[in-house]
Write an enzyme that holds these catalytic residues in place. Structure first.
Site, PDB file in Angstrom:
ATOM      1  N   SER A  97       0.845  -1.200   0.000  1.00 13.61           N
ATOM      2  CA  SER A  97       0.000   0.000   0.000  1.00 13.61           C
ATOM      3  C   SER A  97       0.873   1.240   0.000  1.00 13.61           C
ATOM      4  O   SER A  97       1.565   1.521   0.982  1.00 13.61           O
ATOM      5  CB  SER A  97      -0.927   0.022   1.226  1.00 13.61           C
ATOM      6  OG  SER A  97      -1.570   1.282   1.335  1.00 13.61           O
TER       7      SER A  97
ATOM      8  N   ASP B 150      -5.639   0.905  -9.439  1.00 17.00           N
ATOM      9  CA  ASP B 150      -6.817   1.727  -9.745  1.00 17.00           C
ATOM     10  C   ASP B 150      -7.389   1.458 -11.129  1.00 17.00           C
ATOM     11  O   ASP B 150      -8.452   1.986 -11.468  1.00 17.00           O
ATOM     12  CB  ASP B 150      -6.461   3.208  -9.639  1.00 17.00           C
ATOM     13  CG  ASP B 150      -6.238   3.651  -8.209  1.00 17.00           C
ATOM     14  OD1 ASP B 150      -6.872   3.073  -7.305  1.00 17.00           O
ATOM     15  OD2 ASP B 150      -5.420   4.567  -7.985  1.00 17.00           O
TER      16      ASP B 150
ATOM     17  N   ARG C 187     -14.272   5.840 -10.639  1.00 13.96           N
ATOM     18  CA  ARG C 187     -13.672   4.939 -11.619  1.00 13.96           C
ATOM     19  C   ARG C 187     -14.688   3.924 -12.155  1.00 13.96           C
ATOM     20  O   ARG C 187     -14.620   3.521 -13.320  1.00 13.96           O
ATOM     21  CB  ARG C 187     -12.441   4.252 -11.034  1.00 13.96           C
ATOM     22  CG  ARG C 187     -11.377   5.253 -10.628  1.00 13.96           C
ATOM     23  CD  ARG C 187     -10.023   4.643 -10.425  1.00 13.96           C
ATOM     24  NE  ARG C 187      -9.133   5.587  -9.750  1.00 13.96           N
ATOM     25  CZ  ARG C 187      -8.501   6.586 -10.344  1.00 13.96           C
ATOM     26  NH1 ARG C 187      -8.647   6.782 -11.644  1.00 13.96           N
ATOM     27  NH2 ARG C 187      -7.720   7.402  -9.650  1.00 13.96           N
TER      28      ARG C 187
END
Length: 437
Positions: free
Chosen positions: A160, A312, A387
């Protein structure tokens, strides 16, 4: 659908924009930023830096100045810090606040209040900060920063960049060396920017991951920051151009940091007609233009080790996989469950609603590609996730029937002007490319 044609620029990189404002607030002197993303997420960070004592001024569209207070110089905010929809801003800011002897309270919108902050609360508590939160470490979050923060030695349980960055930001104010070990290499914008502002950072390879060491209490000196185009934003017009027959576009000035280009590597494995031009270095980051032409795609097997470099981009990759020939497998997507929405479930629902077969096996997703346009015609629930909304709209460009999203307002948090940009790529056939609800 008319082909997409033309040359465009996408908004500035969101990750770098957040960090530019934060590092500018910690530096001595005035930092000039060009190309700053002016979506709501980043503007929340600008407001927060002002509340913490920095002078933050917009000079022109994309051009900003930040007069900083030096490392350890942030002041106690007079009111609650509202970070809106931005998990990046909230988690990184936790690192800053934990290492300053001030009291603060942070909140966000309904989506952000549902996202876990325990992953930063746990390591930051070891530096001497105290936290009070809702169950599961969720916002609102009260932070009592450490008067004399301790350096941290922390091994990330999962890869992360946000947690890594929070620990390093706290380490700026601590005496001694802060050390972070990550199991898989994640985006290194924090390390690059630390060096750019004058901090001493050492990075060593350890297996598939890295060990990062930061010498605490440096004097950060204001430095100009040029924000490249966001590769996560470029993903949407890129995939759209691959899927709409006859399309050919150029996307200028996109960040090509090797730890952010997993999607590009994956699309090339799928047979995408994608090339890079005018590659260069700007502000310590690799930048270049993307040249994209439509063409057939084939299925792909994405290894879990690639997830941090494209975490992402899986919703829009799933859209590409729906058009590809064969069954694509995306491995190790557990991290998608704690994004703005449960992106794993939301992506599966997006495809299913539009006639594409999807399977979830543990943390893996299998997409049964049709080798051509999917049926479409579905209504997609976005769960306030920008998204998911943009991916659904791109799916609609290549589908046989239009795709509807329940809410497109959140697109502006990361990609201001998305609809205008996409509609501007429509060729001589006229009409609109996307029209979010």
């Amino acid at each position: 659908m008319a082909p997409l044609t033309g040359t465009i620029a996408v908004p500035g990189d969101k990750s770098i924009s957040h960090r530019a404002l934060m590092f500018g607030a910690l530096a001595v002197g005035t930092t000039r930023i060009s190309g700053l993303l002016e979506g709501e997420d980043v503007l929340r960070t600008a407001v927060a830096m002002r509340a913490l004592g920095a002078e933050v001024t917009q000079l022109a569209p994309g051009a900003w100045e930040v007069s900083g207070r030096g490392v350890g110089g942030l002041v106690e905010p007079a009111d609650v810090l509202d970070m809106g929809n931005s998990g990046t801003a909230a988690r990184l800011l936790c690192g800053l606040l934990a290492a300053h002897p001030i009291f603060s309270v942070m909140t966000g919108d309904a989506s952000l209040r549902g996202r876990p902050m325990k992953r930063v609360i746990d390591p930051l508590s070891a530096c001497g900060a105290r936290f009070a939160s809702r169950a599961g470490g969720r916002l609102p979050l009260a932070i009592e920063g450490a008067a004399e923060p301790l350096p941290l030695d922390y091994r990330l349980p999962v890869a992360s960049a946000q947690v890594k960055s929070a620990v390093l930001l706290a380490g700026l104010c601590a005496r001694g060396t802060t050390r972070v070990v990550e199991p898989e290499a994640t985006r290194d914008h924090t390390e690059n920017m630390l060096r750019h502002f004058g901090a001493t950072v050492r990075v060593a390879i350890e297996g598939h991951g890295r060990v990062i060491e930061l010498d605490g209490q440096p004097e950060l000196i204001a430095a100009p920051v040029v924000v490249p185009g966001d590769p996560s934003s470029a993903a949407f017009p890129l995939v759209a151009a691959l899927l709409v027959p006859g399309s050919a576009i150029r996307i200028g000035g996109v960040g090509l940091n090797p730890l952010r280009t997993g999607l590009f590597a994956t699309l090339l494995e799928m047979g995408a007609d994608l090339t890079f031009a005018d590659e260069r270095l700007e502000g310590g980051e690799r930048v270049g233009d993307l040249l994209v032409r439509a063409g057939a795609l084939r299925a792909v097997d994405v290894p879990a080790a690639r997830v941090p470099s494209m975490v992402d981009e899986f919703p829009i990759l799933a859209v590409a996989a729906a058009h590809a020939m064969g069954i694509s497998r995306f491995r190790g997507l557990g991290e998608l469950r704690v994004k703005e929405s449960d992106r794993l479930a939301a992506t599966a629902a997006l495809l299913t609603a539009n006639g594409i077969r999807v399977e979830i096996e543990g943390d893996d997703m299998l997409v049964h590609g049709l080798g051509g346009p999917p049926p479409g015609g579905g209504r997609v629930v976005t769960h306030m996730d920008h998204r998911i909304a943009m991916s659904a709209l791109v799916l609609g460009l290549g589908a046989r029937a239009p795709v509807v999203v329940d809410d497109g307002a959140f697109i502006e948090t990361s990609f201001p002007g998305f609809s205008d940009l996409m509609n501007g790529l429509v060729g001589n056939g006229g009409g609109s490319a996307v029209a979010p609800a």
